[in-house]
Design a protein around this motif. Structure first.
Motif, PDB file in Angstrom:
ATOM      1  N   ASN A 392       0.815  -1.213   0.000  1.00 54.72           N
ATOM      2  CA  ASN A 392       0.000   0.000   0.000  1.00 54.72           C
ATOM      3  C   ASN A 392       0.847   1.260   0.000  1.00 54.72           C
ATOM      4  O   ASN A 392       0.315   2.368   0.087  1.00 54.72           O
ATOM      5  N   GLY A 393       2.157   1.106  -0.051  1.00 56.28           N
ATOM      6  CA  GLY A 393       3.039   2.261  -0.118  1.00 56.28           C
ATOM      7  C   GLY A 393       3.501   2.774   1.221  1.00 56.28           C
ATOM      8  O   GLY A 393       4.026   3.894   1.318  1.00 56.28           O
ATOM      9  N   ASN A 394       3.319   1.961   2.284  1.00 53.02           N
ATOM     10  CA  ASN A 394       3.685   2.416   3.629  1.00 53.02           C
ATOM     11  C   ASN A 394       4.984   1.805   4.138  1.00 53.02           C
ATOM     12  O   ASN A 394       5.239   1.813   5.347  1.00 53.02           O
ATOM     13  N   GLY A 395       5.795   1.268   3.249  1.00 54.94           N
ATOM     14  CA  GLY A 395       7.105   0.771   3.641  1.00 54.94           C
ATOM     15  C   GLY A 395       7.129  -0.705   3.954  1.00 54.94           C
ATOM     16  O   GLY A 395       6.096  -1.345   4.145  1.00 54.94           O
ATOM     17  N   GLY A 396       8.345  -1.243   4.008  1.00 49.68           N
ATOM     18  CA  GLY A 396       8.528  -2.682   4.146  1.00 49.68           C
ATOM     19  C   GLY A 396       8.862  -3.157   5.537  1.00 49.68           C
ATOM     20  O   GLY A 396       9.305  -4.301   5.698  1.00 49.68           O
ATOM     21  N   THR A 397       8.638  -2.338   6.565  1.00 48.25           N
ATOM     22  CA  THR A 397       8.852  -2.795   7.941  1.00 48.25           C
ATOM     23  C   THR A 397       7.524  -3.302   8.484  1.00 48.25           C
ATOM     24  O   THR A 397       6.559  -2.543   8.611  1.00 48.25           O
ATOM     25  N   ILE A 398       7.476  -4.603   8.792  1.00 45.57           N
ATOM     26  CA  ILE A 398       6.226  -5.267   9.160  1.00 45.57           C
ATOM     27  C   ILE A 398       6.317  -5.771  10.594  1.00 45.57           C
ATOM     28  O   ILE A 398       7.285  -6.440  10.973  1.00 45.57           O
ATOM     29  N   ASP A 399       5.306  -5.447  11.387  1.00 48.17           N
ATOM     30  CA  ASP A 399       5.203  -6.024  12.726  1.00 48.17           C
ATOM     31  C   ASP A 399       4.496  -7.373  12.621  1.00 48.17           C
ATOM     32  O   ASP A 399       3.374  -7.458  12.105  1.00 48.17           O
ATOM     33  N   CYS A 400       5.164  -8.428  13.093  1.00 41.88           N
ATOM     34  CA  CYS A 400       4.671  -9.790  12.933  1.00 41.88           C
ATOM     35  C   CYS A 400       3.975 -10.285  14.196  1.00 41.88           C
ATOM     36  O   CYS A 400       4.213  -9.789  15.291  1.00 41.88           O
ATOM     37  N   LYS A 401       3.142 -11.291  14.015  1.00 45.83           N
ATOM     38  CA  LYS A 401       2.464 -11.942  15.129  1.00 45.83           C
ATOM     39  C   LYS A 401       3.027 -13.344  15.301  1.00 45.83           C
ATOM     40  O   LYS A 401       3.175 -14.079  14.323  1.00 45.83           O
ATOM     41  N   ALA A 402       3.344 -13.703  16.528  1.00 43.32           N
ATOM     42  CA  ALA A 402       3.746 -15.084  16.826  1.00 43.32           C
ATOM     43  C   ALA A 402       2.485 -15.912  17.007  1.00 43.32           C
ATOM     44  O   ALA A 402       1.701 -15.671  17.923  1.00 43.32           O
ATOM     45  N   ILE A 403       2.269 -16.880  16.103  1.00 43.88           N
ATOM     46  CA  ILE A 403       1.103 -17.746  16.213  1.00 43.88           C
ATOM     47  C   ILE A 403       1.304 -18.753  17.342  1.00 43.88           C
ATOM     48  O   ILE A 403       0.388 -19.052  18.101  1.00 43.88           O
TER      49      ILE A 403
END
Length: 483
Positions: A392-403
Motif C-alpha cells: 500500500n506504499g507504507n514501507g517494508g517494515t512489518i510487525d509480525c504476530k507469533a502464532i
C-alpha cells in the motif's frame, strides 16, 4: 491387534485375490467427497475436512547408509491417518492423540516430501531404496532419489508408479482440460504422468536443465488457482560443434496435453535459468539479473529485454501477493542477496524487515503466502505477517504476530508445512512437560530427538496465552507420551 490383522491377511490372501481384491486394507476405508484434487502442502493432506494423512515423524534420509536404516525409520515415519476434523482426544497437548492409524509403512516425511489426494487415491514420495551404479560402476544406495507411490485411502492397492534416477528439483500436480498430470524434473529428465485408473508416463525431455510450471492448486490458499495456459516451459543447453568454448540456452515450450516442443527464446552465448513461475508468468535469470515474462502476452521470449527486467540481481523463492477482494495480483516477495524483498506491480520495490517485539527477525524459513499474509518459521516459533503496508506504499517494515512459541531449537528448520485455512501444520520436537499448577513434583522429561507433526490455529496469538497453543498429532515413540 495389528499383528493379528497382518497374519489374517497372509492366511486368507488366496481367498481375497480370488474375490478380486488387492489384499487387506491397513485401516478402514474413506470415501473422498471432493471431486477436485486435494493438496495442502508438503507434510499433510486433509480429506473431507476430517481425515488427516501425514508423515508421522520426519526422517533425514541423508543419514541413511543401508536399507535397514530405511526400514527402521519407516517404523516411525510411516504414512499416518488421524480423524482430526473434530476435537482431538488426548491426555493433553503434549501427548499423542488416540487413534493415530498407520496407512503404509514407508518413509513419507523427509526432505523431498510431497503428497496429495485425487479421487480415492493418495499419492506420495518416499526416498528411493534401489541401488544405482556410481562413477566406479559399483552399486550403491541413492536415498536422495525418489519413488512415487499411490494407494487407496485405506492403504489398499499400493503401487510403485516410478523411481527417479536423479534428485527431484521440481514436482507439481496440474489440471488441464479436465485431466490431471504430475510433472517433475529429476536431474535432466522432465517427465509427466497422466493420472487416471491407469497412470501413463511420458518423458517430455531427457536433457532439460530448468523448468517453469505452475504451483499445485491449494483450495484454502488465497490466490491459488487451477487456471493456466497448459504450456510447460523448460531450458536445454546449446552447444557449438565447431567451437567447444561457445555455448548457450534454448528456451522451449510444450503443451502438457501433448505435441511437439518448440523453441521460444534463447541462443548461443546466452545462459538462461528458469527460476520460478506464478500462474502463467515465468521468471528467469540472465547475466546476473532477473526477468519476468507474461507468457500469455509474449509468444517469444527476448532474453535480456529491458521491458521485462524484474531485478538487477539474481533472485529466488518468488511468492505472489494477492488481493482477494479486488481479485488481483499486488506484486511479489522474493529473496535477493540473502534478504527478503518486495516488488509491487507498479514497480515500487524495497527490503522487507520482519519485526517481532521490536526486534528484526532473521534465520527464518518462508512456509507460504496466502493472499497478503506471509507465514514463516524460526527454530522456536511460527509467525504470520500482513504484507499490506508494503504493497500500500507504507514501507517494508512489518510487525509480525507469533502464532505459536515452542522450546528453543525444537521446530524443524526446513520448509515442510501444510495449511488448510484454519490450521498450519509443522514438525517440531516434543515440548517440555510442565508440572500441574500447584504441584511441587518434578515432571520426568522425555529424551526424544524426533520431529513430530503439530498444528496450530492460524488465528492464535502466542502472546495472549491461548488455551490450546498447539496440538500434537503424531504417535510418538515414547509410550509415556501416548494417550
Amino acid at each position: 491387534m495389528k499383528k493379528t490383522t497382518k497374519l489374517l491377511c497372509g492366511l486368507f490372501a488366496t481367498g481375497f485375490l480370488a474375490a478380486g481384491l488387492a489384499g487387506c486394507a491397513t485401516v478402514s476405508n474413506v470415501k473422498n467427497k471432493d471431486s477436485e484434487l486435494i493438496y495442502n502442502g508438503t507434510s499433510a493432506v486433509l480429506v473431507n475436512d476430517s481425515y488427516l494423512y501425514f508423515g508421522n515423524s520426519y526422517a533425514d534420509y541423508s543419514a541413511f547408509e543401508e536399507d535397514g536404516d530405511y526400514k527402521s525409520s519407516a517404523e516411525l515415519s510411516y504414512l499416518a491417518r488421524l480423524e482430526a476434523g473434530a476435537n482431538i482426544i488426548a491426555d493433553g497437548i503434549d501427548y499423542s492423540p488416540e487413534k493415530v492409524e498407520q496407512v503404509a509403512e514407508e518413509v513419507v516425511s523427509h526432505q523431498k516430501s510431497f503428497m496429495f489426494v485425487l479421487g480415492d487415491y493418495i499419492y506420495y514420495l518416499t526416498p528411493n531404496r534401489k541401488k544405482f551404479e556410481n562413477s566406479d560402476g559399483k552399486l550403491e544406495q541413492q536415498y536422495s532419489y525418489s519413488t512415487l507411490y499411490r494407494s487407496k485411502l485405506n492403504g489398499n492397492s499400493k503401487k510403485e508408479l516410478y523411481t527417479t534416477e536423479a534428485e527431484i528439483s521440481t514436482i507439481e500436480v496440474l489440471k488441464y482440460q479436465n485431466k490431471y498430470y504430475i510433472v517433475l524434473l529429476a536431474g535432466n529428465d522432465l517427465i509427466k504422468f497422466k493420472l487416471g485408473d491407469k497412470v501413463r508416463r511420458t518423458v517430455i525431455a531427457d536433457d532439460a536443465v530448468t523448468v517453469a510450471i505452475p504451483q499445485t492448486y491449494e483450495k484454502n490458499r488465497v490466490g491459488s488457482t487451477l487456471d493456466w495456459n497448459g504450456n510447460i516451459y523448460y531450458t536445454q543447453s546449446k552447444t557449438n560443434e565447431d567451437n567447444a568454448d561457445v555455448s548457450g540456452t534454448s528456451i522451449r515450450k510444450v503443451s502438457i496435453a501433448g505435441g511437439d516442443n518448440v523453441e521460444v527464446g534463447g541462443g548461443m552465448g546466452q545462459t538462461v535459468s528458469l527460476i520460478g513461475r506464478e500462474k502463467d508468468i515465468i521468471f528467469y535469470t540472465y547475466n546476473g539479473e532477473t526477468y519476468k515474462v507474461d507468457t500469455n502476452q509474449n509468444s517469444q521470449i527476448v532474453v535480456g529485454s529491458n521491458s521485462n527486467l524484474f531485478s538487477s540481481s539474481e533472485v529466488s523463492n518468488i511468492y505472489e501477493v494477492y488481493e482477494q477482494e479486488a481479485e488481483q495480483v499486488l506484486g511479489y516477495i522474493y529473496t535477493s542477496n540473502s534478504g527478503l524483498r518486495y516488488k509491487t506491480n507498479s514497480g515500487r520495490t524495497g527490503a522487507l524487515t520482519l519485526n517481532y517485539d521490536e526486534t528484526a527477525l532473521s534465520d527464518y524459513n518462508v512456509l507460504l503466502v496466502s493472499g497478503r499474509v506471509l507465514y514463516f518459521s524460526t527454530t522456536n516459533a511460527i509467525y504470520s505477517a500482513d504484507l499490506s503496508s508494503a504493497f500500500n506504499g507504507n514501507g517494508g517494515t512489518i510487525d509480525c504476530k507469533a502464532i505459536v512459541k515452542l522450546d528453543d531449537d525444537s521446530v524443524y528448520s526446513g520448509s515442510l508445512y501444510a495449511f488448510d485455512g484454519q490450521y498450519i501444520y509443522y514438525y517440531a520436537k516434543l515440548q517440555t512437560l510442565e508440572a500441574e499448577e500447584g504441584s511441587e513434583e518434578e515432571v520426568e522429561q522425555s529424551t526424544d530427538e524426533n520431529y513430530y507433526l503439530y498444528r496450530t490455529r492460524v488465528g492464535n496469538n502466542a502472546d495472549s496465552s491461548p488455551k490450546t497453543p498447539y496440538e500434537l498429532l503424531s504417535l510418538v515413540d515414547d509410550k509415556d507420551r501416548r494417550s
